[in-house]
Scaffold this motif. Structure first.
Motif, PDB file in Angstrom:
ATOM      1  N   UNK A  52       0.875  -1.174   0.000  1.00 14.86           N
ATOM      2  CA  UNK A  52       0.000   0.000   0.000  1.00 14.86           C
ATOM      3  C   UNK A  52       0.909   1.221   0.000  1.00 14.86           C
ATOM      4  N   UNK A  53       0.681   2.146  -0.932  1.00 13.90           N
ATOM      5  CA  UNK A  53       1.462   3.375  -1.000  1.00 13.90           C
ATOM      6  C   UNK A  53       0.515   4.546  -1.222  1.00 13.90           C
ATOM      7  N   UNK A  54       0.841   5.685  -0.636  1.00 19.50           N
ATOM      8  CA  UNK A  54       0.082   6.885  -0.972  1.00 19.50           C
ATOM      9  C   UNK A  54       0.619   7.407  -2.294  1.00 19.50           C
ATOM     10  N   UNK A  55      -0.256   7.995  -3.082  1.00 16.34           N
ATOM     11  CA  UNK A  55       0.136   8.558  -4.369  1.00 16.34           C
ATOM     12  C   UNK A  55      -0.441   9.967  -4.478  1.00 16.34           C
ATOM     13  N   UNK A  56       0.277  10.867  -5.154  1.00 16.27           N
ATOM     14  CA  UNK A  56      -0.215  12.240  -5.269  1.00 16.27           C
ATOM     15  C   UNK A  56      -1.449  12.348  -6.161  1.00 16.27           C
ATOM     16  N   UNK A  57      -1.601  11.375  -7.086  1.00 16.76           N
ATOM     17  CA  UNK A  57      -2.737  11.361  -7.999  1.00 16.76           C
ATOM     18  C   UNK A  57      -2.866   9.953  -8.548  1.00 16.76           C
ATOM     19  N   UNK A  58      -3.867   9.726  -9.350  1.00 15.42           N
ATOM     20  CA  UNK A  58      -4.052   8.384  -9.914  1.00 15.42           C
ATOM     21  C   UNK A  58      -3.925   8.384 -11.424  1.00 15.42           C
ATOM     22  N   UNK A  59      -2.989   9.164 -11.898  1.00 14.09           N
ATOM     23  CA  UNK A  59      -2.729   9.192 -13.336  1.00 14.09           C
ATOM     24  C   UNK A  59      -2.026   7.911 -13.758  1.00 14.09           C
ATOM     25  N   UNK A  60      -2.088   7.633 -15.041  1.00 16.16           N
ATOM     26  CA  UNK A  60      -1.469   6.423 -15.561  1.00 16.16           C
ATOM     27  C   UNK A  60       0.013   6.328 -15.268  1.00 16.16           C
ATOM     28  N   UNK A  61       0.738   7.420 -15.412  1.00 16.54           N
ATOM     29  CA  UNK A  61       2.189   7.374 -15.202  1.00 16.54           C
ATOM     30  C   UNK A  61       2.523   7.141 -13.722  1.00 16.54           C
ATOM     31  N   UNK A  62       1.765   7.755 -12.816  1.00 19.14           N
ATOM     32  CA  UNK A  62       1.992   7.534 -11.384  1.00 19.14           C
ATOM     33  C   UNK A  62       1.744   6.074 -11.026  1.00 19.14           C
ATOM     34  N   UNK A  63       0.632   5.520 -11.515  1.00 19.45           N
ATOM     35  CA  UNK A  63       0.293   4.127 -11.192  1.00 19.45           C
ATOM     36  C   UNK A  63       1.293   3.153 -11.807  1.00 19.45           C
ATOM     37  N   UNK A  64       1.735   3.428 -13.028  1.00 25.32           N
ATOM     38  CA  UNK A  64       2.710   2.542 -13.671  1.00 25.32           C
ATOM     39  C   UNK A  64       4.012   2.514 -12.882  1.00 25.32           C
ATOM     40  N   UNK A  65       4.471   3.656 -12.397  1.00 26.10           N
ATOM     41  CA  UNK A  65       5.686   3.691 -11.572  1.00 26.10           C
ATOM     42  C   UNK A  65       5.541   2.790 -10.348  1.00 26.10           C
ATOM     43  N   UNK A  66       4.388   2.859  -9.683  1.00 22.31           N
ATOM     44  CA  UNK A  66       4.157   2.054  -8.475  1.00 22.31           C
ATOM     45  C   UNK A  66       4.016   0.577  -8.811  1.00 22.31           C
ATOM     46  N   UNK A  67       3.442   0.269  -9.962  1.00 22.12           N
ATOM     47  CA  UNK A  67       3.345  -1.132 -10.388  1.00 22.12           C
ATOM     48  C   UNK A  67       4.740  -1.704 -10.597  1.00 22.12           C
ATOM     49  N   UNK A  68       5.585  -0.982 -11.312  1.00 22.16           N
ATOM     50  CA  UNK A  68       6.938  -1.457 -11.585  1.00 22.16           C
ATOM     51  C   UNK A  68       7.751  -1.584 -10.298  1.00 22.16           C
ATOM     52  N   UNK A  69       7.568  -0.653  -9.350  1.00 21.83           N
ATOM     53  CA  UNK A  69       8.299  -0.684  -8.080  1.00 21.83           C
ATOM     54  C   UNK A  69       7.871  -1.835  -7.175  1.00 21.83           C
TER      55      UNK A  69
END
Length: 171
Positions: A52-69
């Protein structure tokens, strides 16, 4: 805030359900005004490992970064049909991606794909979070989930951690 295991979750022959969630929205505009906090997380069906991570927004690029991490290559990812996932390019070689469209059903009648496990995780995570600090609560939630998965007594594990970091002083 990063609340995740020491390793990526999932892997070959594993299904990781992902979802984003708004944790501090007021219901029916009642109660005090709280800032909106988006969180993104996932849970592996086979191992029950999660992040579980907090994210500044739910844009595609933000979510993709978290998926890869947070998700191991070779995983199959199940998600809803949120438009942010469609622009992430999840369909890169490292992952297989399957979706269910919640506008029509919660379990895809053709494929059997669902995101019920991650939905239950959010329900558990949000159940006790009324009025608490979101980051500290999500850290505690992930820690408790790990203790249960390892079949450990939470209280005993907490005491062992405290004694390891603050050993008793001998006279």
């Amino acid at each position: 805030m990063e609340n995740k295991p020491n390793k990526k979750i999932g892997g070959p022959d594993c299904i990781v359900e992902i979802d984003q969630n708004l944790c501090t929205k007021r219901k029916d505009n009642c109660g005090r005004v709280l800032p909106e906090k988006w969180v993104f997380g996932g849970i592996c069906r086979e191992t029950k490992d999660s992040f579980v991570v907090t994210v500044p927004n739910r844009t595609g690029s933000t979510l993709l970064d978290k998926i890869i991490e947070n998700i191991a290559d070779g995983s199959t990812i199940y998600s809803d049909s949120w438009k942010g996932y469609q622009t992430t390019g999840i369909e890169i070689e490292a992952f297989l991606h399957a979706k269910v469209n919640h506008n029509y059903n919660f379990i895809d009648s053709d494929t059997g794909i669902d995101t019920q496990t991650v939905g239950r995780m959010w329900g558990s995570a949000k159940w006790r979070n009324k009025g608490h600090n979101l980051e500290s609560y999500l850290s505690e939630f992930i820690w408790r989930q790990h203790q249960v998965k390892e079949n450990r007594d939470c209280f005993e594990s907490m005491l062992n951690t405290i004694s390891a970091h603050f050993p008793p002083i001998s006279d």
